[in-house]
Write a protein that holds these residues in place. Sequence first.
Motif, PDB file in Angstrom:
ATOM      1  N   ILE A 112       0.864  -1.186   0.000  1.00  0.00           N
ATOM      2  CA  ILE A 112       0.000   0.000   0.000  1.00  0.00           C
ATOM      3  C   ILE A 112       0.901   1.236   0.000  1.00  0.00           C
ATOM      4  CG2 ILE A 112      -1.705   1.310   1.355  1.00  0.00           C
ATOM      5  CD1 ILE A 112      -2.966  -1.207   0.513  1.00  0.00           C
ATOM      6  N   GLU A 113       0.483   2.270  -0.712  1.00  0.00           N
ATOM      7  CA  GLU A 113       1.230   3.519  -0.645  1.00  0.00           C
ATOM      8  C   GLU A 113       1.361   3.930   0.815  1.00  0.00           C
ATOM      9  OE1 GLU A 113       0.144   6.765  -3.378  1.00  0.00           O
ATOM     10  OE2 GLU A 113      -1.266   5.295  -4.224  1.00  0.00           O
ATOM     11  N   GLU A 148      -6.492  -0.192  -5.540  1.00  0.00           N
ATOM     12  CA  GLU A 148      -5.900   0.164  -6.826  1.00  0.00           C
ATOM     13  C   GLU A 148      -4.528  -0.499  -6.853  1.00  0.00           C
ATOM     14  OE1 GLU A 148      -7.171   1.811  -9.372  1.00  0.00           O
ATOM     15  OE2 GLU A 148      -9.056   2.085  -8.289  1.00  0.00           O
ATOM     16  N   PRO A 149      -4.323  -1.468  -7.743  1.00  0.00           N
ATOM     17  CA  PRO A 149      -3.027  -2.151  -7.770  1.00  0.00           C
ATOM     18  C   PRO A 149      -1.888  -1.183  -8.087  1.00  0.00           C
ATOM     19  CG  PRO A 149      -4.460  -2.947  -9.528  1.00  0.00           C
ATOM     20  CD  PRO A 149      -5.231  -1.949  -8.754  1.00  0.00           C
ATOM     21  N   ASN A 209       9.262  -7.957  -4.757  1.00  0.00           N
ATOM     22  CA  ASN A 209       8.031  -7.497  -4.108  1.00  0.00           C
ATOM     23  C   ASN A 209       6.793  -7.654  -4.987  1.00  0.00           C
ATOM     24  OD1 ASN A 209       9.291  -6.456  -1.669  1.00  0.00           O
ATOM     25  ND2 ASN A 209      10.194  -4.933  -3.030  1.00  0.00           N
ATOM     26  N   TYR A 210       6.961  -8.153  -6.198  1.00  0.00           N
ATOM     27  CA  TYR A 210       5.840  -8.184  -7.142  1.00  0.00           C
ATOM     28  C   TYR A 210       4.609  -8.892  -6.558  1.00  0.00           C
ATOM     29  CZ  TYR A 210       3.070  -8.461 -11.331  1.00  0.00           C
ATOM     30  OH  TYR A 210       2.048  -8.326 -12.236  1.00  0.00           O
ATOM     31  N   LYS A 211       4.800 -10.047  -5.954  1.00  0.00           N
ATOM     32  CA  LYS A 211       3.647 -10.813  -5.431  1.00  0.00           C
ATOM     33  C   LYS A 211       2.933 -10.093  -4.293  1.00  0.00           C
ATOM     34  CE  LYS A 211       4.792 -15.436  -6.902  1.00  0.00           C
ATOM     35  NZ  LYS A 211       5.050 -16.820  -6.525  1.00  0.00           N
ATOM     36  N   ILE A 212       3.677  -9.383  -3.465  1.00  0.00           N
ATOM     37  CA  ILE A 212       3.041  -8.658  -2.360  1.00  0.00           C
ATOM     38  C   ILE A 212       2.312  -7.424  -2.890  1.00  0.00           C
ATOM     39  CG2 ILE A 212       4.924  -7.135  -1.578  1.00  0.00           C
ATOM     40  CD1 ILE A 212       2.871  -9.141   0.841  1.00  0.00           C
ATOM     41  N   CYS A 213       2.823  -6.840  -3.966  1.00  0.00           N
ATOM     42  CA  CYS A 213       2.185  -5.660  -4.562  1.00  0.00           C
ATOM     43  C   CYS A 213       1.003  -6.033  -5.460  1.00  0.00           C
ATOM     44  CB  CYS A 213       3.203  -4.845  -5.347  1.00  0.00           C
ATOM     45  SG  CYS A 213       4.426  -4.044  -4.282  1.00  0.00           S
ATOM     46  N   HIS A 214       0.927  -7.287  -5.869  1.00  0.00           N
ATOM     47  CA  HIS A 214      -0.148  -7.774  -6.738  1.00  0.00           C
ATOM     48  C   HIS A 214      -0.678  -9.102  -6.168  1.00  0.00           C
ATOM     49  CE1 HIS A 214       2.318  -5.167  -9.301  1.00  0.00           C
ATOM     50  NE2 HIS A 214       1.157  -4.818  -9.820  1.00  0.00           N
ATOM     51  N   GLY A 245     -10.800  -1.907  -7.557  1.00  0.00           N
ATOM     52  CA  GLY A 245     -12.141  -1.487  -7.162  1.00  0.00           C
ATOM     53  C   GLY A 245     -12.680  -2.180  -5.921  1.00  0.00           C
ATOM     54  N   ASP A 246     -12.025  -3.258  -5.464  1.00  0.00           N
ATOM     55  CA  ASP A 246     -12.473  -3.918  -4.232  1.00  0.00           C
ATOM     56  C   ASP A 246     -12.347  -2.948  -3.066  1.00  0.00           C
ATOM     57  OD1 ASP A 246     -12.936  -6.313  -5.513  1.00  0.00           O
ATOM     58  OD2 ASP A 246     -11.178  -7.334  -4.704  1.00  0.00           O
TER      59      ASP A 246
END
Length: 156
Positions: free
Chosen positions: A83-84, A97-98, A108-113, A120-121
Amino acid sequence: MEESDTIITLIGTKLAKTGNEFIFRGAAKDCEVCKLNKTCLGLNVGSKYRIIAIRNGGKLECFIHDSGVCAVEVVETPIATGIEAKKAIKGSKIVYEPIECNLLSCENYKICHPAGLRRGDKFTIVNIVGELSGPCEKGFLLKVAEVKRNDKHRSE
């Protein structure tokens, strides 16, 4: 944990082990004609669940699981995501928002996605875990947060 957090559902007997976690992806086409589908499909699509108990009652036939299904008790569990940093506040309600990044090789790709979250969730940040495991290759300032879905979009 409140008792109301527990959901009874059916899962393949080979997968039915206390402590197992899964992300509910929704119904398969063969589920449409099954008389038990309301029990199996009463979960939120995209949410992560942990099996907390196996119910007695034996094995039931299933069109999807070759060894049949059995009743289990599950609870929805948080999903960890990047998360930002400025939005990473425990208790905040946020629309997912991904992170705009396509560097598949980034550690970090998997944790960010994370699996289970879609653009929208709506979710609530239930815990701030800390920093990413390594620097963001795109230079984003991110925190790792555990989130839980707000909107209920159960299969019907």
